[in-house]
Design a protein around this motif. Structure first.
Motif, PDB file in Angstrom:
ATOM      1  N   ILE A 141     -10.363  19.655   1.965  1.00 52.11           N
ATOM      2  CA  ILE A 141      -9.074  19.699   2.499  1.00 52.11           C
ATOM      3  C   ILE A 141      -8.579  18.148   3.051  1.00 52.11           C
ATOM      4  CG2 ILE A 141      -7.344  20.727   4.283  1.00 52.11           C
ATOM      5  CD1 ILE A 141      -9.187  23.003   4.087  1.00 52.11           C
ATOM      6  N   GLU A 186      -5.788  17.414   4.806  1.00 54.02           N
ATOM      7  CA  GLU A 186      -5.246  17.413   6.224  1.00 54.02           C
ATOM      8  C   GLU A 186      -6.404  17.506   7.293  1.00 54.02           C
ATOM      9  OE1 GLU A 186      -4.318  19.424   3.946  1.00 54.02           O
ATOM     10  OE2 GLU A 186      -2.058  19.280   3.646  1.00 54.02           O
ATOM     11  N   GLY A 187      -6.074  17.055   8.633  1.00 54.43           N
ATOM     12  CA  GLY A 187      -6.944  17.286   9.572  1.00 54.43           C
ATOM     13  C   GLY A 187      -7.644  15.870   9.984  1.00 54.43           C
ATOM     14  N   VAL A 188      -7.909  15.568  11.228  1.00 57.32           N
ATOM     15  CA  VAL A 188      -8.486  14.432  11.687  1.00 57.32           C
ATOM     16  C   VAL A 188      -9.750  14.533  12.431  1.00 57.32           C
ATOM     17  CG1 VAL A 188      -6.353  13.156  11.637  1.00 57.32           C
ATOM     18  CG2 VAL A 188      -7.126  14.174  13.694  1.00 57.32           C
ATOM     19  N   GLN A 189     -10.208  15.776  12.539  1.00 57.85           N
ATOM     20  CA  GLN A 189     -11.366  15.921  13.535  1.00 57.85           C
ATOM     21  C   GLN A 189     -12.713  16.390  12.857  1.00 57.85           C
ATOM     22  OE1 GLN A 189     -10.021  15.326  16.518  1.00 57.85           O
ATOM     23  NE2 GLN A 189     -12.174  15.196  17.483  1.00 57.85           N
ATOM     24  N   ASN A 190     -12.388  17.301  11.786  1.00 55.24           N
ATOM     25  CA  ASN A 190     -13.588  18.129  11.330  1.00 55.24           C
ATOM     26  C   ASN A 190     -13.549  17.713   9.683  1.00 55.24           C
ATOM     27  OD1 ASN A 190     -14.560  19.127  13.599  1.00 55.24           O
ATOM     28  ND2 ASN A 190     -12.779  20.488  13.588  1.00 55.24           N
ATOM     29  N   ASN A 238     -13.152  19.884   6.280  1.00 50.48           N
ATOM     30  CA  ASN A 238     -12.678  21.207   5.999  1.00 50.48           C
ATOM     31  C   ASN A 238     -12.576  21.385   4.642  1.00 50.48           C
ATOM     32  OD1 ASN A 238     -11.875  22.191   8.641  1.00 50.48           O
ATOM     33  ND2 ASN A 238     -10.763  20.451   8.846  1.00 50.48           N
ATOM     34  N   VAL A 271     -12.038  29.386   4.598  1.00 53.46           N
ATOM     35  CA  VAL A 271     -12.147  27.812   5.122  1.00 53.46           C
ATOM     36  C   VAL A 271     -13.488  27.760   5.682  1.00 53.46           C
ATOM     37  CG1 VAL A 271     -10.989  26.070   6.508  1.00 53.46           C
ATOM     38  CG2 VAL A 271      -9.470  27.892   5.308  1.00 53.46           C
ATOM     39  N   PRO A 288      -7.539  32.934  12.557  1.00 50.46           N
ATOM     40  CA  PRO A 288      -8.490  33.120  11.221  1.00 50.46           C
ATOM     41  C   PRO A 288      -9.841  33.774  12.033  1.00 50.46           C
ATOM     42  CG  PRO A 288      -8.294  30.782  11.535  1.00 50.46           C
ATOM     43  CD  PRO A 288      -7.035  31.620  12.664  1.00 50.46           C
ATOM     44  N   ARG A 297     -11.517  33.017   7.771  1.00 51.97           N
ATOM     45  CA  ARG A 297     -10.839  33.709   6.801  1.00 51.97           C
ATOM     46  C   ARG A 297      -9.637  32.677   6.637  1.00 51.97           C
ATOM     47  NH1 ARG A 297     -10.784  38.307   4.919  1.00 51.97           N
ATOM     48  NH2 ARG A 297     -12.280  39.870   6.079  1.00 51.97           N
ATOM     49  N   ARG A 298      -9.228  32.437   5.179  1.00 54.51           N
ATOM     50  CA  ARG A 298      -8.134  31.626   4.933  1.00 54.51           C
ATOM     51  C   ARG A 298      -7.025  32.340   5.194  1.00 54.51           C
ATOM     52  NH1 ARG A 298      -7.401  28.006  -0.451  1.00 54.51           N
ATOM     53  NH2 ARG A 298      -5.001  27.643  -0.069  1.00 54.51           N
ATOM     54  N   LEU A 299      -6.024  31.726   5.942  1.00 48.57           N
ATOM     55  CA  LEU A 299      -4.640  32.511   6.158  1.00 48.57           C
ATOM     56  C   LEU A 299      -3.606  32.288   5.268  1.00 48.57           C
ATOM     57  CD1 LEU A 299      -4.955  32.235   9.925  1.00 48.57           C
ATOM     58  CD2 LEU A 299      -5.228  34.237   8.848  1.00 48.57           C
ATOM     59  N   ASN A 350      -0.488  22.782  12.913  1.00 51.16           N
ATOM     60  CA  ASN A 350      -1.401  24.042  13.285  1.00 51.16           C
ATOM     61  C   ASN A 350      -1.127  25.182  13.073  1.00 51.16           C
ATOM     62  OD1 ASN A 350      -3.564  22.351  13.372  1.00 51.16           O
ATOM     63  ND2 ASN A 350      -3.377  21.849  15.469  1.00 51.16           N
ATOM     64  N   LEU A 382       0.668  28.146  10.277  1.00 50.96           N
ATOM     65  CA  LEU A 382       1.322  28.365   8.913  1.00 50.96           C
ATOM     66  C   LEU A 382       2.253  29.488   8.843  1.00 50.96           C
ATOM     67  CD1 LEU A 382      -2.419  28.539   7.310  1.00 50.96           C
ATOM     68  CD2 LEU A 382      -0.956  26.577   7.726  1.00 50.96           C
ATOM     69  N   ILE A 389      -4.147  27.825  13.522  1.00 52.33           N
ATOM     70  CA  ILE A 389      -5.424  27.318  13.161  1.00 52.33           C
ATOM     71  C   ILE A 389      -5.914  26.222  14.256  1.00 52.33           C
ATOM     72  CG2 ILE A 389      -5.462  27.873  10.670  1.00 52.33           C
ATOM     73  CD1 ILE A 389      -4.506  24.925  10.342  1.00 52.33           C
ATOM     74  N   ASP A 390      -6.986  25.794  13.916  1.00 56.58           N
ATOM     75  CA  ASP A 390      -7.685  24.786  14.851  1.00 56.58           C
ATOM     76  C   ASP A 390      -7.735  25.066  16.086  1.00 56.58           C
ATOM     77  OD1 ASP A 390      -8.552  22.251  15.183  1.00 56.58           O
ATOM     78  OD2 ASP A 390      -6.919  21.079  14.334  1.00 56.58           O
TER      79      ASP A 390
HETATM   80  N1  ATP Z   1      -7.787  29.473   8.249  1.00 52.86           N
HETATM   81  C1  ATP Z   1      -7.197  28.742   7.586  1.00 52.86           C
HETATM   82  N2  ATP Z   1      -6.541  29.275   6.535  1.00 52.86           N
HETATM   83  C2  ATP Z   1      -5.715  28.736   5.541  1.00 52.86           C
HETATM   84  N3  ATP Z   1      -5.680  27.219   5.831  1.00 52.86           N
HETATM   85  C3  ATP Z   1      -6.356  26.517   6.698  1.00 52.86           C
HETATM   86  C4  ATP Z   1      -7.159  27.227   7.529  1.00 52.86           C
HETATM   87  N4  ATP Z   1      -7.755  26.546   8.504  1.00 52.86           N
HETATM   88  C5  ATP Z   1      -7.494  25.224   8.010  1.00 52.86           C
HETATM   89  N5  ATP Z   1      -6.407  25.096   7.187  1.00 52.86           N
HETATM   90  C6  ATP Z   1      -5.858  24.024   6.270  1.00 52.86           C
HETATM   91  O1  ATP Z   1      -6.734  22.836   6.714  1.00 52.86           O
HETATM   92  C7  ATP Z   1      -6.023  21.973   7.128  1.00 52.86           C
HETATM   93  C8  ATP Z   1      -7.034  21.190   8.119  1.00 52.86           C
HETATM   94  O2  ATP Z   1      -7.388  21.711   8.992  1.00 52.86           O
HETATM   95  P1  ATP Z   1      -7.316  21.669  10.663  1.00 52.86           P
HETATM   96  O3  ATP Z   1      -5.985  21.218  11.009  1.00 52.86           O
HETATM   97  O4  ATP Z   1      -7.859  22.843  11.384  1.00 52.86           O
HETATM   98  O5  ATP Z   1      -8.064  20.394  10.715  1.00 52.86           O
HETATM   99  P2  ATP Z   1      -9.277  19.532  11.500  1.00 52.86           P
HETATM  100  O6  ATP Z   1      -9.676  18.353  11.107  1.00 52.86           O
HETATM  101  O7  ATP Z   1     -10.251  20.622  12.037  1.00 52.86           O
HETATM  102  O8  ATP Z   1      -8.527  19.488  13.049  1.00 52.86           O
HETATM  103  P3  ATP Z   1      -7.146  18.576  13.428  1.00 52.86           P
HETATM  104  O9  ATP Z   1      -5.946  19.252  13.315  1.00 52.86           O
HETATM  105  O10 ATP Z   1      -7.457  18.246  14.907  1.00 52.86           O
HETATM  106  O11 ATP Z   1      -7.102  17.340  12.773  1.00 52.86           O
HETATM  107  C9  ATP Z   1      -4.715  22.524   7.716  1.00 52.86           C
HETATM  108  O12 ATP Z   1      -3.713  21.871   7.537  1.00 52.86           O
HETATM  109  C10 ATP Z   1      -4.584  23.797   6.752  1.00 52.86           C
HETATM  110  O13 ATP Z   1      -3.927  23.248   5.509  1.00 52.86           O
END
Ligand code: ATP
Ligand code: HSE
Length: 315
Positions: A30, A32-36, A38, A49, A79, A102-104, A194, A196, A206-207
Motif C-alpha cells: 500500500i 499511502e501511510g508514512v509510519q508502517n 502496509n 490488511v 478494523p 480486517r480490511r474495511l 484515516n 474510510l 484506521i491507524d
Molecule cells: N483496515 C483497513 N481497511 C482498509 N484499508 C486500510 C486498512 N488499514 C489501512 N488501509 C489502507 O492503507 C493505507 C495506509 O494505512 P495507514 O494510514 O494506517 O498507514 P500507516 O503508515 O500505518 O500510518 P500513517 O497514517 O501514520 O501513515 C490507508 O490509507 C488505507 O488506504
C-alpha cells in the motif's frame, strides 16, 4: 511507496498457516501511510490488511491491538485484529512485529461536507465513550514528554522566527492544566485519510498506532484542525460547528473544555508541526517515504494563535 520492509508471498503464505483465514491469494503493498509497512492481503477466505510495525516494539503493540478489538466489540467501525491459532494478535514477519486486521470498505474523502463532519463528531464521541471503559492504559505517546524531546531535536533545523514560535508555544502549553479536562483512550491521529467512507456512512477508522490516554478534547482538536481547515489553514465555521455539534450531542462538552478549546487546537497543531518536522529533517532509511509538509502545521499553529478566543464552537 511506504513499504519499508518487504514481504515475499512465500513467507506470508507460510505465516498464514498459523491463522484460520485460508491461504494467500494476493499480496499488494500500500503506497499511502508514512509510519508502517502496509499490505492488502487477499486469502481464500477474505480481505485483510497486514501491517509490519517499523518503530513500535512487540511490548508496545498489545495496547493498540486490544484497543481496536475493544472498540470493534462496542460496535464502532474499527478494523478488528485477527487472532492466530495461538490466540495472539501479534506475530513476527520479515523480522518485524506484524498484525493482520480486517480490511474495511470505503475510501477517504479529502473534501468532506458539513454532514460528514457531523458524522465524524458523532463517531468520535462513541470512540471516547467506549475508550473510557478500556481496561488498559498508556500515556499518549506523542504527549508532553515526546513534545519536549522532539522540539529539542528539530529546533536546530528551524529558522530564528520558527524557533521563537516554538519556544513561545512550548511555554504556553506548559501553562495549561490538561489534567483538569475529561480524559480517556484517544485515537490522536484521526485525519481525513484515516477514515474510510462507505457511501455516506463511516466505513472505518484506521491507524490507531498513535493512540493513548490524554484529554478527549485534544483528540477533537487534532480532528477539527484537519477536517475543518480552509485553504488558508483557518477553521471553516460551518464544518467546525457541524463536527463539534455531532460530538456534543453524544458527549456533552463541559465549560472547562470550552475554555481550553483554543489551547487544545494549538497543542494539536504543535504536535503535527513537530512530527512532520522530525520526519522531514531527521528521516529514517526507507524505500520511498512520504513526508508531509511541516510548514502546513506551523502555519495552522500561527493561525490558531491569532484567532484566539474567536475560534468556532458547537451550536
Ligand atoms: N483496515 C483497513 N481497511 C482498509 N484499508 C486500510 C486498512 N488499514 C489501512 N488501509 C489502507 O492503507 C493505507 C495506509 O494505512 P495507514 O494510514 O494506517 O498507514 P500507516 O503508515 O500505518 O500510518 P500513517 O497514517 O501514520 O501513515 C490507508 O490509507 C488505507 O488506504
Ligand atoms: N496524520 C499525520 C501522519 C502520520 O500519522 C500527519 O498528517 O502528519
Amino acid at each position: 511507496m511506504s513499504v519499508f520492509t518487504p514481504v515475499t508471498p512465500d513467507a506470508l503464505d507460510e505465516w498464514l498457516s498459523n491463522y484460520a483465514i485460508g491461504h494467500l491469494i494476493e499480496l499488494r503493498g500500500i503506497s499511502e501511510g508514512v509510519q508502517n509497512s502496509n499490505f492488502f492481503v487477499t486469502t481464500s477466505l477474505g480481505r485483510y490488511v497486514l501491517t509490519l510495525f517499523e518503530t513500535l516494539s512487540h511490548a508496545e503493540l498489545p495496547f493498540y491491538l486490544h484497543l481496536m478489538a475493544h472498540l470493534a466489540r462496542h460496535g464502532l467501525p474499527v478494523p478488528a485484529p485477527i487472532a492466530d491459532l495461538d490466540n495472539e494478535y501479534l506475530g513476527t514477519l520479515s523480522g518485524k512485529p506484524a498484525a493482520l486486521v480486517r480490511r474495511l470498505s470505503g475510501a477517504s474523502d479529502m473534501s468532506p461536507n458539513a454532514a460528514r463532519c457531523t458524522k465524524v463528531g458523532t463517531m468520535m464521541a462513541g470512540l471516547h465513550l467506549a475508550g473510557q471503559r478500556f481496561g488498559r492504559r498508556q500515556e499518549n505517546p506523542r504527549g508532553p514528554e515526546w513534545r519536549a524531546r522532539t522540539a529539542q531535536a528539530v529546533r536546530p533545523y528551524l529558522s530564528a522566527d520558527e524557533q521563537a514560535l516554538l519556544d513561545a508555544e512550548l511555554a504556553f502549553q506548559a501553562s495549561i492544566d490538561v489534567a483538569a479536562l475529561p480524559s480517556g483512550a484517544i485515537h490522536a491521529d484521526l485525519f481525513r485519510d484515516n477514515l474510510l467512507w462507505d457511501g455516506d456512512e463511516v466505513g472505518g477508522v484506521i491507524d490507531f498506532y498513535f493512540a493513548g490516554n490524554d484529554a478527549l478534547l485534544f483528540d477533537l482538536a487534532v480532528t477539527v484542525n484537519d477536517w475543518c481547515a480552509d485553504a488558508t489553514g483557518g477553521l471553516d465555521p460551518v464544518r467546525t460547528r457541524a463536527l463539534l455539534t455531532g460530538y456534543h450531542t453524544e458527549r456533552p462538552l463541559t465549560d472547562a473544555e470550552h475554555a481550553a478549546w483554543p489551547a487544545m487546537l494549538r497543542a494539536a497543531a504543535l504536535r503535527f508541526w513537530l512530527s512532520r518536522a522530525e520526519d522531514f529533517h531527521l528521516p529514517r532509511d526507507g524505500e520511498m517515504v512520504l513526508v508531509k509538509d511541516p510548514n502546513e502545521y506551523r502555519d495552522i499553529l500561527r493561525q490558531r494563535i491569532v484567532a484566539g478566543d474567536t475560534l468556532p464552537w458547537h451550536d
